[in-house]
Design an enzyme around this catalytic site. Sequence first.
Site, PDB file in Angstrom:
ATOM      1  N   ASP A  37     -65.000 136.361 -22.280  1.00 28.42           N
ATOM      2  CA  ASP A  37     -65.060 136.904 -23.630  1.00 28.42           C
ATOM      3  C   ASP A  37     -66.185 136.204 -24.385  1.00 28.42           C
ATOM      4  OD1 ASP A  37     -64.602 137.761 -26.275  1.00 28.42           O
ATOM      5  OD2 ASP A  37     -62.440 137.879 -25.938  1.00 28.42           O
ATOM      6  N   TYR A  62     -69.834 142.694 -30.798  1.00 32.71           N
ATOM      7  CA  TYR A  62     -68.842 143.041 -31.821  1.00 32.71           C
ATOM      8  C   TYR A  62     -69.438 144.200 -32.606  1.00 32.71           C
ATOM      9  CZ  TYR A  62     -65.613 142.386 -35.768  1.00 32.71           C
ATOM     10  OH  TYR A  62     -64.655 142.560 -36.751  1.00 32.71           O
ATOM     11  N   TYR A 126     -72.155 143.183 -40.194  1.00 33.99           N
ATOM     12  CA  TYR A 126     -72.434 143.555 -38.802  1.00 33.99           C
ATOM     13  C   TYR A 126     -73.942 143.543 -38.544  1.00 33.99           C
ATOM     14  CZ  TYR A 126     -73.540 146.762 -34.995  1.00 33.99           C
ATOM     15  OH  TYR A 126     -74.086 147.333 -33.875  1.00 33.99           O
TER      16      TYR A 126
END
Length: 306
Positions: A37, A62, A126
Amino acid sequence: MKVLATGTTGQVVTCLTEIAVRLGDVELITIGRPEFDLINPVPLREAIVAASPDVVVSAAAYTAVDRAEDEPARARAVNVAGAACVAEAAARLGVPLIHLSTDYVFSGDDPGPRKENDQTRPRTLYGASKLDGEKAVASITPRHVILRTSWVYSPFGTNFVRTILRLAKSREILSVVSDQHGNPTSALDLAAAILEIARSRKGDAFGVYHLAGTGGTNWSDFARHILAVSHLNGGPFATIRGIASADYPTRARRPQDSRLCTDKFEGIFGWCLPPWQDSTKLVVRRLLDPDLRLQSVARRPAAGGE
């Protein structure tokens, strides 16, 4: 050639797997959750080094744009620290790194299409995390190809095309934003281009590139095209009602115009993605018939610059 891609279930990685099989001369290794991960990237870095690929593709990220506003630390852990660890692995091996980024590194306040050296000014957490990830990658390994792309969709995962088709099964009218502009990009085309980069071995082609479907549109016209193709092929249909962004507020404010100019990529690699309408047609047909296996239509420009 051995290519290692981070991620196991994302749109781009799934398409990379399919196209690598089709090409026949690429051994593709995918590595990611649940074994590894990017939130804890050191074991991932060591696994990449142990696999000893010829090229690394940094595809995992992400990507929850709205949730990132409430999870900035997690977004940065994956998109900055995680990307940096993948870059460290590529640098240790001395192999090229292809890193995926986003049109959201731009504010979208000015009319596009954006070029690679235009000012970046992300308006979302983001976008900021992806921009910092780009900077981390570039600082760690000079042998990087950073690909900014836009509005990715495919037959797999969660994306706009699949959402529109699903909603059209139960609603007669869909309200879709009409004042945000971008380049719809098929992940099948994107994956084909990524593997072309990996196989090209251009020694002087490192840097930042824009790679997206040819031509721009807005979300509502994109939806209209999706459903027109669906209707012609016996699938669901609904009427699209264009609305303003103000009528559909989201946690993160989207760019108004994040179209990308891909001239640099086409000039260096001799490769362009097809008109977004053509690729959308293939993906919609495939979603309506899961047994269909349609070729990506990513292509080299024909002689004369077609």
